[in-house]
Structure formats: C-alpha cells, structure tokens
Write an enzyme that holds these catalytic residues in place. Structure first.
Site, short mmCIF file in Angstrom:
data_model
loop_
_atom_site.label_atom_id
_atom_site.label_comp_id
_atom_site.label_asym_id
_atom_site.label_seq_id
_atom_site.Cartn_x
_atom_site.Cartn_y
_atom_site.Cartn_z
N TYR A 98 0.84 -1.21 0.00
CA TYR A 98 0.00 0.00 0.00
C TYR A 98 0.88 1.26 0.00
CZ TYR A 98 -2.85 3.71 2.04
OH TYR A 98 -3.45 4.92 2.30
N LYS A 195 -11.55 -0.74 6.28
CA LYS A 195 -11.98 -1.43 5.06
C LYS A 195 -13.05 -2.47 5.37
CE LYS A 195 -9.05 1.44 3.36
NZ LYS A 195 -7.83 1.55 4.05
#
Lengths: 379, 394
Positions: A98, A195
C-alpha cells in the site's frame, strides 16, 4: 465452531453487567480508584477502555492470536508496529505494498534509521536473497494492493523461522473470515479496520494482533506510550461492522467474481487481476491459504487515457480512495492509493496509469456490469 | 450564509467568545453545532478533482472545525488533532532526527518522560531534563545539537512556572524551536505562541474537552512551513482524532471560559484552605503569594489555573486522605468538571526513576488535586472529613 459463527460469538460482544447484546460506549477518559495502592482494572482511557477492550478481544480471537490492539488508523497501527524496531534494523517488504506504508517507510522510518528493501514476494528466493545480517522482519500483503499478487504464507513463515525473523502480514484484503495468517505461523497481523472489518466507509481504524506474548508486550507498550489509540465511538462502530462481516464478504466475493469474469471477456480490457479467476498467478497457493478471493478486482485498460475515460464514465461506483465498504468504490491507484510511491517504483511493480481498482460493493452485480459496459462502450 | 457566519466569528476578539463560536454556522445548513462526519472517504467530483476532502485520515470536516478552532484561539498558522495527547507529542518528536538533542522540563508529565526515555532515546534522540523555571539551567543545558526546548508551564505536578518569553527569546537566537505544553493553562489563560514559542501542544483530554469523557491531543504551530511538516506526519503516521471525539472536544471548548473561571476560583479557595491545615507541609499553587512563580505567571497568563498540589506529613496521611475522600474521586487525569485527586508518584509519574522522582519532590507524600466546578462548600466539606483523624496515621 465455524469462523462465520465465531464472528458473532467470541464471547466478548455481550456486556457483562447488563447482558446488553451491544457493548456500551465508554467515553470516560479516567476511572475512579477505590483505594490508594490498589488500582482497579482501568486507570486512564489511553491505557485501557472497556469498549476498546471488547473490540481488541474480538479481533484477537478471530485471528487466533494472543493479544490485539486497536489504533486510530491503519497507518497508526503500522507505525506503532514499526516503532518496535530500532535504528540499524532492516525490513524486507513486499514491493507492491500500500502506498501509505511505502511512504511512511521511505520518508519517516528511514530517517529514524530503519531500512526497508522492497522485493517481489511471489518469489520466495528473492525474499531470501534480500535478507541481511541486520534484517529483523518480513512484511507481506497477500493478496497485494492493487495487483492482488499472492505470497505463500507458509513458505514465508518457514523462511522467517530459519533466519530468526518476525513476520508481519497486512490482512486487510482478506479479513480473518477468509484468511488467518497466525494459523500459518505468522507473528503479527495488521488491518486497516477502515476497510472490510468496518465495512461501511464510515470510520478510520487500525488493528494489530500478535501471535506471542513477547511481541504483544512490545506492541502494547508502544500503543500506550505513543497513544495512537482508537476512540470509543469508532471502536463500537467497528464491532458493529464486524457483526455482518460474513454476510458482507460472501456477497462482496460473489459480486466481484461476476464482475471479474465479465471483465475478462471484454476485448477492451487488457488484463484482469482477481484471485478467483482460473488463470490468476498464485491461485493454487491462495486457495490453499484463504477461504475465498475477496472483493477487489483490478484491471488494465489499453492505456492511461482509456483508463481515465472509464473512471469518469462510471456512474454507480464512487470515485474515491479506500475500499471494502458496502458501496462500490472505483479508484485510480497511480494518483490515489499509490500516489505516495516513487514513480519509478510504481513503474517497476506495474502500478501504471492504465490500471483501475474496483472495490465491489453490495449492489446487485448486474447493475455494476451494466454500468461498466456502458462506460467501456463510451471509449 | 456560511461565509457571513464565518465573518461573525472572526469579529470575536476575546478567547472565551472565540471558543464559544467554534464551528457555528460552519456549513451550508447554518447548523449552530457542526455535523459529525462519520465517513472514511469522499467521492471525487471528477478524476483529478477533489472537494478538498479525500480520505478522513488526511482530512475530515469535523476534525477540521476543531483544528481551525484551536489554531484561531492560539493564534497559529495551523492546528492538528490527534488520538491522544501522547500521540500529539509523538508526532512532534518525529520531526527530529537521530543525534538531535532536546532540553525538557524535568518535572514533566510522566507519559512524555516515558516516551522520551523508552522510545525516542532508542532512536538516538537525546534529552536533558532541567528545571525550566530557572533560565540559567536552561541555557547551561543547550548544546550544539540542541534542536528544541520542550517546556511545560506550569509543570505537572509541581506547578513550577517557566518564563516562556525569556526561554523563547534565547531559543530563537540560537535557531532552536520552543515547544510549550499548554495543557494546564489552555489558550483561555495563556497563549504561548503570542509569548514567542513556536509550537503548542495539548492533552485536550483535560481542560479543553473538560468533561473527563474524551482522550485527545492537539498541536498548534506558528508558521506555515512547520505546519506542512506536521501535516505530513499527521497523515503518514495516522494518529488522528476520530470525528465523534473531535465533536466532543469542540463541544467542550464552548464552555472553556465559564468552566475555567469556576475551576480556578475553586482551586484558589482549596489552596488557601490547605495552606492552613496542620498535616500539610507544602502547597503548590501559583496563585498563592508564597509561590515563587507567581510574578512570572501573572505577567504571561490571565490566571493561575485550577491545579493544586500539596505535600502532607507522611505517606500514611496521604493514603488516609485518598481513601477517605467521597465527593472528590481518586483518579488519574485532570481538567474535568468533576474534582479529581491523584497520587502522582504511583499514577501519572510512576514511570520516572524513584530516586529522580524523590529529588524533584514528586514523593510519596505528594497529592495533586484538579479542581472541578462543584460548589466550593461541598468540596471543602469533603476535604475536611477526609482530613479528620489524620493524627492516627502518623
């Protein structure tokens, strides 16, 4: 008990005092003590909060670890884990990590003397070759963001064990419902709770679970000393999100599979990345270590302009950063999630301007396909 | 309409007024109380375009109201909200590099000491602890590698007063940054940036939030360049304050003036009462004439705050008082509407080396009281009954 049931019944979700099926939100910053020299279970909200405790116990049980920690964001969780290392320590990190993780490693922790080497974790030989005298940990994301590359967690933990290294896995894309790295020998599991665990694009949170007492103590010390903790309201929202994790993940995966299959048949799409597709590299490994492909589909258009046209033409998915919510989110990794990455590094790892990432939400997949079809036709 | 509301806020001159007006009419609805944006992400109007908000770690409209509010009160270029006071301090310490040296107030909050001693020392950041109420000691501690002076004033728990203008002036001459922990005073009573400091840090858990119901930290910086560096760290490290807690701090700040007025008055009356008690050997309250920092504090602050520490004749008496208080809660933390009493050596400052603690005066006879807003008669009655029979604990 199956994981889908345990999500709802770890034993930590019920208030012990009243029997309430929802844990109360304790906003208290401090707790009254009864006697000098005899302290109760709670002293100060940063050090411990009953609402946060319930959340931390739930994630610990689901991941099969020894202790869990809740942080104010996924990056706060990662930063707190990185703070257990010392100047001179070296980490081997998956190269398509990420963008926020890449940024904090290359623009903050390097300055503090913690070095990171980024390699392709799909090749265990490359991981081994990157290990040095001063290497302390291996850091993996599987499936990775945004190209959904698969790392063999069993092999990774064996490599680490041989060399006496810690293993850290970002399990955000899978959640413990689909993949439990600690069962495969991993030492530390990290989540952006923002998430799938939260699941409603309505909170920012991070979670860490440690497999052993010593690692847990090191992380627990940092959690309290640094204080990047998750507030009680957000803890409660995250627990509320976890209650529907199974139902949501089941539907995310079904929708994603439909969308990925459809995309892979379109001539305008050069490549589709989804661990549920039969030709996805590493599918065998993924099927062995995870309960499903997850809800993220990335795809490559013929070039940058075509990718941008599709992004602009789509109506249903929100053009936004983040993923894992009930609403579909479409994003452009090159200048959103991976903007923090050096352009040369992006190029090398395939995070280029023709790439689009879709987090498939809970809409009817037929509507998503129809929207994608209309957008592609406009090119 | 929102612009008009904004203009009105700017017209406020007094801190108490500015605090009440935080977030009033800040959005298109004209809402007097700003909305809680419980969202992780924001839809982009088009590719490459942004509403100004992309992801709540980077920026959240509710948090923004708080951040702009504290920046306005403290006269800074930028404000930043964190998940705790320690997260705020950690973010500031991450500005520094291995080899950098800091001069820090010796009797500072135990959590800051722990962070410096157990985390940042490992990262090669060196710290000298000095009595910052003595400017000579501060000047003697400066080295070639000193990058910052971190000063708490009044200190926790001994309420020593540092001359912030003098320290800032000395620091500025040498290119050193002055960071002031202003938790005990708040901008209502003291504005360190106006006094010459470069950065202000708060545990907003305390007076700013004021209700013992939020854990939060705030930072305000004077200049744009530092603001950018701090913003980079806030976003990268992600120790941000959630929207619900941001809103609670905003809500708390609206009553900052009335709370602190009442708390300070209660503290003064308690300090005076304590000064006349037989088993009390010392009272630390900067508003007492006997307090060595009174003159300096009067020059740089609008009041003496609401913290009172006191030393009793022995540990037995200290424990007897703690075990006997009824209305006053024996608990960590401070600054809330409820009066709290703390045993610093075993709670807030437990992480400091015992010998060092004793030398500084944070001994097992010292108690710290955070005055709340209860009726003073009830508070004094509670203290009186808690003191009754102290002779049996000699």
């Amino acid at each position: 008990m199956k994981i889908g049931t345990r999500i709802l019944h770890t034993g930590n979700e019920i208030d012990r005092n009243t029997g309430a099926l929802s844990v109360p939100v304790y906003h208290a910053s401090t707790y009254r003590q009864e006697k000098a020299g005899e302290f109760g279970p709670y002293s100060y909200g940063r050090s411990g909060n009953p609402t946060r405790d319930a959340l931390e116990s739930i994630i610990t049980e689901l991941e099969g670890g020894i202790d869990g920690f809740a942080f104010s964001s996924g990056m706060a969780a990662l930063s707190s884990v990185f703070l257990i290392f010392s100047p001179g320590d070296h980490l081997v990190v998956t190269e398509d990590v990420y963008g926020g993780t890449y940024r904090v490693l290359t623009q903050l922790f390097n300055r503090l003397g913690i070095e990171a080497t980024f390699v392709d974790f799909t090749d265990p030989a490359k991981v081994k070759a990157a290990v040095r005298e001063n290497t302390k940990a291996l850091f993996a994301e599987t499936p990775s963001n945004p190209l959904l590359r698969i790392t063999d967690l069993q092999v990774l933990s064996e490599t680490a064990r041989e060399k006496g290294l810690l293993t850290i896995v970002d399990n955000t894309f899978m959640t413990p419902y689909l993949q439990r790295p600690i069962e495969m020998g991993i030492d530390i599991v990290i989540h952006s709770g923002t998430k799938y665990l939260g699941g409603h694009s309505d909170l920012i949170a991070g979670l860490v679970v440690a497999a052993d007492k010593e690692t847990a103590a090191r992380i627990g010390f940092i959690q309290n000393a640094f204080g990047a903790i998750l507030g009680p309201q957000d803890c409660w929202l995250l627990m509320r999100g976890i209650k529907t994790l199974k139902a949501r993940m089941d539907m995310h995966q079904q929708g994603a599979a439909k969308v990925a299959e459809w995309l892979s048949r379109q001539p305008e799409i050069r490549q589709v990345y989804f661990p549920g597709l039969p030709d996805h590299p590493g599918k065998d490994i993924h099927d062995r270590q995870a309960g499903g492909p997850g809800g993220i589909v990335s795809f490559r258009m013929k070039d940058g302009p075509a990718a941008r046209q599709v992004l602009e033409a789509l109506c249903l998915p929100a053009l936004a950063v983040s993923l894992g919510g009930v609403e579909s989110i479409i994003s452009y990794p090159v200048n959103m999630s991976h903007a923090g990455m050096h352009p040369a590094h992006r190029e090398r790892t395939g995070v280029t301007d023709d790439l689009v990432r879709l987090s498939v939400g809970l809409e009817d997949p037929d509507d998503l396909v129809a929207d994608l079809e209309a957008a592609i036709k406009k090119i | 309409m929102p612009e008009e509301a904004g203009t009105k806020n700017v017209a406020a001159k007094k801190i108490a007024t500015k605090a009440v007006q935080i977030g009033v009419g800040s959005d298109y609805t004209g809402a007097i109380s700003p909305p809680i944006y419980q969202t992780a992400t924001f839809r982009h109007p088009a590719l490459g375009e942004s509403t100004g908000y992309d992801y709540s770690r980077t920026g959240n409209p509710t948090r923004k109201v708080l951040e702009e509010g504290i920046a306005l009160l403290d006269d800074g270029a930028g404000g930043f909200a964190y998940s705790s006071g320690m997260a705020a301090v950690t973010n500031l310490l991450l500005l520094f590099r291995p080899g950098d040296h800091l001069v820090v107030t010796e009797d500072l909050y135990g959590g800051t000491y722990r962070l410096l001693d157990a985390v940042f020392r490992r990262f090669g950041i060196k710290t000298s602890y000095v009595d910052t109420s003595d400017i000579y000691q501060v000047s003697q501690a400066l080295r070639e590698t000193t990058v910052a002076i971190l000063v708490e004033s009044p200190t926790n728990p001994l309420l020593k007063v540092a001359d912030i203008p003098a320290i800032s002036r000395m620091a500025r001459e040498r290119g050193i940054v002055t960071i002031a922990d202003n938790t005990f005073m708040t901008p209502y009573l003291q504005r360190p940036l106006d006094l010459g400091a470069d950065i202000v840090v708060y545990s907003a858990t305390k007076y700013l939030s004021g209700h013992n119901d939020t854990v939060a930290g705030l930072v305000v910086v004077k200049d744009e360049e530092t603001a950018e560096r701090v913003a980079f760290l806030q976003n990268s490290v992600g120790a941000v304050l959630g929207p619900q807690d941001s809103w609670l701090v905003i809500r708390g700040m609206k009553t900052l003036g009335v709370r602190l007025d009442r708390q300070s008055e209660n503290a003064r009356l308690i300090a005076e009462w304590l000064a006349d008690r037989e088993p009390v050997t010392r009272v630390f309250y900067p508003g007492l004439d006997s307090h060595p920092g009174k003159k300096v504090l009067r020059k740089q602050a609008k009041g003496f705050g609401a913290m009172v520490s006191f030393e009793v004749i022995n540990r037995g008496v200290a424990e007897k008082i703690l075990n006997s208080i009824k209305l006053v809660s024996f608990a960590e933390s401070l600054g809330g509407v409820e009066t709290l009493m703390t045993f610093p050596a075993f709670q807030t400052h437990a992480d400091i080396d015992p010998a060092e603690r004793e030398r500084m005066g944070i001994n097992d006879r010292l108690l710290r009281l955070s005055a709340g807003i209860e009726d003073i008669d009830d508070l004094l009655d509670d203290l009186r009954q808690a003191f009754d029979g102290w002779e049996a604990h000699l």
